[in-house]
Scaffold this active site. Structure first.
Site, short mmCIF file in Angstrom:
data_model
loop_
_atom_site.label_atom_id
_atom_site.label_comp_id
_atom_site.label_asym_id
_atom_site.label_seq_id
_atom_site.Cartn_x
_atom_site.Cartn_y
_atom_site.Cartn_z
N GLU A 46 0.79 -1.22 0.00
CA GLU A 46 0.00 0.00 0.00
C GLU A 46 0.83 1.27 0.00
O GLU A 46 0.29 2.36 -0.23
CB GLU A 46 -0.91 0.01 1.24
CG GLU A 46 -1.85 -1.19 1.27
CD GLU A 46 -2.60 -1.26 2.58
OE1 GLU A 46 -2.11 -0.72 3.59
OE2 GLU A 46 -3.69 -1.87 2.60
N ASP B 61 19.33 0.28 -6.40
CA ASP B 61 18.20 -0.49 -6.95
C ASP B 61 17.05 0.43 -7.36
O ASP B 61 15.88 0.09 -7.23
CB ASP B 61 17.71 -1.53 -5.93
CG ASP B 61 18.79 -2.50 -5.51
OD1 ASP B 61 19.80 -2.62 -6.25
OD2 ASP B 61 18.66 -3.14 -4.45
N GLY B 62 17.41 1.63 -7.83
CA GLY B 62 16.42 2.59 -8.26
C GLY B 62 15.85 3.45 -7.15
O GLY B 62 15.03 4.34 -7.41
N GLU C 198 13.28 -3.75 -1.15
CA GLU C 198 12.58 -3.67 0.13
C GLU C 198 12.56 -5.02 0.84
O GLU C 198 12.83 -5.12 2.04
CB GLU C 198 11.14 -3.20 -0.07
CG GLU C 198 10.97 -1.72 -0.33
CD GLU C 198 9.50 -1.33 -0.29
OE1 GLU C 198 8.72 -2.02 0.38
OE2 GLU C 198 9.13 -0.33 -0.94
N ASP D 133 12.25 -3.39 -9.48
CA ASP D 133 13.40 -3.74 -8.67
C ASP D 133 13.34 -3.15 -7.27
O ASP D 133 13.93 -3.70 -6.34
CB ASP D 133 14.68 -3.28 -9.37
CG ASP D 133 14.82 -3.90 -10.76
OD1 ASP D 133 14.67 -5.13 -10.87
OD2 ASP D 133 15.04 -3.14 -11.73
#
Length: 414
Positions: A77, A363-364, A108, A103
């Site tokens: 969410e 990772d972006g 996370e 990615d």
């Protein structure tokens, strides 16, 4: 008489902070991750073009039913929702964690696992990447390692779902990062500074364009090309083990870093130091792709325990930089032999911005600017993959997980 139709059991489960979960258990034939198996699917419904949930039901779920993979589907969410969930989830309930987004969601999940008190056990829970974001570099790399042709969008999603149905697992490297402010985090793909990080982060507002956001962001950043003052040092992958390593850098949580010293100290003398200068970009990359249409590392998969390090010195023209990025779609950018582009396989690196300009993207995801260093943790976690064996391990740094060793790595192109 035809085979019986699968039976679904549907349950509604409470989730933290008002979230919800749907549990669908698909019955089917029992063939021997195990067969049948049960996975937790973490899906970001706002990732990429915002069609991940629709794509799950149309492209993923039918294949999982056929392969006896039952699943619990959980929708994230907000940012870091998946990170919070896996910190406390009873992982014994699942045979694997499936991440359906870009990615950033895999980032996370891995960091959430590494923040658990039982991180050493938690990080060994197999992961699977189903692409539904903008970049999808991890999924594209796994697609490449499996021997599939380079594809995008629904074709890439179908290929990665088929890998899950095949159930093969392969060990993957993890990049351990330390920042000047004392932050410890882990990367599954890359750390970028300069041009690539700017394009990645500044194009977020064009997320609904999918991968086109990167092409648009590249054009906008080329029009106002920046340079970034900094210093770079690295430990080359071919450094003889006899040259030794510093005492492991301990952290309150997670594994020790065996090749780096504290950031306030000079790098070890056996490292290579790039003179302080102006850069256009620096990129540390664990895998073959930086996006599903950016075949960034065509020189072959690094040995376990090593990563690809690219940097572009200031002075490169806009036209040359554009040609490099266009050629990267097919992995032909190295054929230009651009004198401003440098590539070397490394085990560890340190990057120190000197003028406060530029941001890091891990990772972006945005990382606060400042000195950062990292090293590869070889064969550190498991992912669903078409590979039947891991890449050869470096003699320089044996795996902390005691995986079986492979033959010596082939020579890398320089």
């Amino acid at each position: 008489m035809g085979s019986p139709r699968p039976v679904y059991t549907v349950k509604f489960l409470s989730a933290p902070r008002g979230g919800f979960r749907f549990v669908f258990t698909a019955g089917g034939s029992r063939n021997p991750l195990p067969r049948p198996c049960h996975v937790l699917v973490l899906l970001n419904p706002r990732g990429g073009k915002g069609k991940a949930l629709q794509l799950f039901w149309s492209h993923v779920q039918p294949l999982l039913v056929q392969a006896d993979v039952s699943f619990t589907l959980m929708l994230t969410e907000r940012r870091n929702h998946a990170r919070e969930l896996v910190r406390t989830e009873d992982l014994r309930r699942w045979d694997a964690l499936v991440v359906m987004s870009g990615d950033g969601l895999i980032h996370e999940v891995v960091n959430g696992l590494m923040e658990r008190p039982d991180w050493e056990t938690a990080i060994q829970k197999p992961l699977c990447s189903l692409p539904a974001g903008s970049g999808n570099a991890v999924a594209a790399s796994l697609n490449h390692y499996a021997g599939y042709e380079q594809v995008t969008n629904e074709d890439l999603l179908t290929n990665c779902t088929q890998l899950l149905c095949r159930r093969l697992l392969a060990p993957m490297d993890l990049l351990s990062l330390q920042t000047a402010c004392g932050q410890r985090l882990f990367s599954v793909l890359s750390l970028a500074w300069g041009f690539i990080a700017d394009v990645d982060l500044e194009s977020e507002k064009f997320r609904r364009l999918g991968e086109m956001r990167f092409a648009l962001g590249t054009c906008l950043r080329l029009a106002a090309l920046r340079t970034y003052r900094g210093s770079l040092a690295y430990l080359p992958a071919e450094t003889p083990a006899s040259r030794g390593a510093p005492a492991p850098t301990r952290a309150p949580q997670g594994p020790a870093d065996t090749h780096v010293v504290p950031l306030e100290q000079p790098v070890p003398p056996h490292w290579t130091v790039v003179p302080e200068q102006d850069f256009v970009l620096v990129l540390a990359l664990l895998h073959s792709h930086l996006a599903s249409e950016l075949f960034t590392a065509p020189m072959g998969r690094c040995s376990a325990g090593a990563m690809h390090l690219f940097y572009v010195r200031a002075g490169v023209s806009r036209a040359t930089l554009l040609r490099l990025f266009l050629a990267m779609e097919k992995g032909r950018h190295m054929e230009y032999h651009c004198p401003h582009l440098v590539y070397v396989p490394v085990v560890a690196f340190r990057l120190e911005p000197k003028d406060g300009k530029g941001v890091f993207a891990v990772d972006g995801e945005l990382l606060i600017s400042g000195a950062v260093q990292g090293q590869v943790l070889p064969n550190y976690f498991w992912m669903v993959s078409g590979c039947r064996e891991s890449p050869p391990s470096l003699k320089l740094q044996p795996s902390p997980r005691r995986r079986s060793q492979q033959r010596p790595p082939p020579a890398e192109s320089r």
